[in-house]
Design an enzyme around this catalytic site. Structure first.
Site, PDB file in Angstrom:
ATOM      1  N   SER A  37      -1.124  -4.073  13.311  1.00 54.18           N
ATOM      2  CA  SER A  37      -0.011  -4.039  12.473  1.00 54.18           C
ATOM      3  C   SER A  37       0.291  -2.042  13.092  1.00 54.18           C
ATOM      4  CB  SER A  37      -0.991  -3.653  10.785  1.00 54.18           C
ATOM      5  OG  SER A  37      -1.496  -2.675  11.155  1.00 54.18           O
ATOM      6  N   ASP A 342       0.771   2.236   2.334  1.00 51.78           N
ATOM      7  CA  ASP A 342      -0.259   1.399   1.491  1.00 51.78           C
ATOM      8  C   ASP A 342      -1.002   1.262   1.355  1.00 51.78           C
ATOM      9  OD1 ASP A 342      -1.230   0.866   4.056  1.00 51.78           O
ATOM     10  OD2 ASP A 342       0.463  -0.865   4.194  1.00 51.78           O
ATOM     11  N   HIS A 345      -1.240   1.642   6.492  1.00 56.69           N
ATOM     12  CA  HIS A 345      -0.490   2.307   7.023  1.00 56.69           C
ATOM     13  C   HIS A 345       0.088   3.715   7.098  1.00 56.69           C
ATOM     14  CE1 HIS A 345      -1.066  -2.432   7.000  1.00 56.69           C
ATOM     15  NE2 HIS A 345      -1.392  -2.395   8.389  1.00 56.69           N
TER      16      HIS A 345
END
Length: 380
Positions: A37, A342, A345
């Site tokens: 991610s 969040d 990240h």
């Protein structure tokens, strides 16, 4: 405070940019990216058909873009610095995506080791490499059929001249702590890196010659890990980060660095660049106010309020019933004040800062600060 943060960040980036303005630029015609991610530009969302909710994407794209961020990722800033377009995900076929100057195989939640039935993403590193092999074979097949699709596809020499970037391994370590002790996680690192080495060698055999490898960041400083593993304050360091997770990241990085050295010795006709992301991010978290931020660990978008604003039961932008009450994980008023977006990240602002440090060349092995080829364009 937001104005002060803005000015500090401008000054930091201008100082960096002024020192490299007369340098040459990298001249890679294409970039092929592999990762999780930290560099996923929409692969997981397209691959499993699960969307992201606003306020994801609000800062730069003004809508969810498939990135787990309020805006851009490090890979986006690096592409921009090389004057190349943002990478389209391999798994996203809608909208006539162009792969002329590269392709992104990264997917959120993926690991270096093969995925298991409980994995967030089925697209582990080995699968991403296999996807690249198919991508290359299919590209060459289509190019042989005529010029119709040339504007969407890389030419054959791009696969040799292109840059191959990697940012992966975080989930192997972080996920391991849910079922293993610290000693067991540490013992798994050689196996993880053997799998990584196998993938790198497959790419080399296919003509890859320019490798750009990020190490993993300070996992213990992510709100997700602090919330789960930092309830006992004795397990935290002076910055409020989980000791065990950062210890694992450091050992992983030490062995990854050694592997990069080994690969450079084996691949005499290749360039293997190791980038110390851990050092950059650790410095940012330790000295966040110096760089114009106000919150180093607490999530901008989340639920629960200070000190972490993170609840594993509800992701950024979601609305759920928790303990009989409907709640929403909302974004903060100014994400540029936060390092973390969040709980897992980084924010667009933090990614921009990290990218600016990467582009100084002094956090890489071999270093390239004396021949700095990048100029990070400021787009405020």
């Amino acid at each position: 405070m937001a104005t002060t943060a803005f000015i500090l960040r401008i000054l930091t980036l201008l100082l960096i940019s002024s020192s490299i303005a007369n340098s040459i630029e990298f001249n890679y015609p294409a970039v092929f990216n592999f990762g999780d991610s930290n560099s996923d530009t929409g692969g997981l969302v397209a691959g499993i058909g699960d969307g992201l909710d606003p306020p994801n994407g609000q800062t730069y794209f003004h809508r969810p873009s498939g990135r787990f961020c309020d805006g851009r990722l490090i890979v986006d800033f690096l592409m921009d610095a090389m004057d190349l377009p943002f990478l389209n995900p391999y798994l996203d076929s809608l909208g006539t995506p162009s792969f002329r100057q590269g392709c992104n195989f990264a997917t959120a939640g993926c690991t270096i080791l093969p995925a298991t039935p409980s994995s967030v993403s089925p697209f582990s590193f080995g699968i991403q490499v296999a996807q690249f092999l198919r991508f290359k074979a299919r590209v060459l097949e289509l190019l042989a059929q005529g010029k119709k699709l040339q504007k969407y596809l890389p030419t054959e020499d791009y696969f040799v001249k292109g840059l191959y970037t990697f940012d992966i391994g975080q989930n192997d370590l972080a996920g391991g702590f849910y079922s293993k002790s610290l000693d067991q996680v540490l013992a798994s690192i050689p196996t993880i890196l053997m799998e990584f080495e196998t993938g790198i060698k497959k790419l080399y055999d296919q003509g890859a010659r320019n490798f750009w490898i990020h190490n993993t960041g300070p996992l213990g400083c992510l709100a997700q890990n602090v919330a789960k593993f930092g309830k006992d304050s004795s397990k935290l360091d002076e910055l409020g980060c989980v000791n065990s997770h950062n210890q694992a990241a450091k050992l992983f990085n030490l062995q990854l660095h050694a592997l990069c050295k080994k690969l450079q010795g084996q691949f005499s006709d290749a360039n293997v660049t190791y980038v110390d992301i851990f050092r950059i991010k650790s410095d940012l978290i330790a000295n966040y106010s110096r760089y114009g931020f106000e919150e180093p660990i607490m999530a901008c978008c989340g639920y629960g309020g200070a000190p972490l604003n993170y609840d594993s039961r509800i992701a950024c932008g979601q609305t759920k019933v928790i303990n009989g009450t409907s709640v929403t994980a909302k974004g903060c008023s100014d994400s540029s004040e936060y390092v973390n977006w969040d709980g897992i990240h980084y924010t667009d602002a933090a990614n921009q800062y990290v990218s600016s440090q990467i582009l100084t060349g002094k956090y890489s092995d071999p270093p390239f600060s004396d021949q700095m080829p990048f100029l990070l364009k400021l787009k405020f």
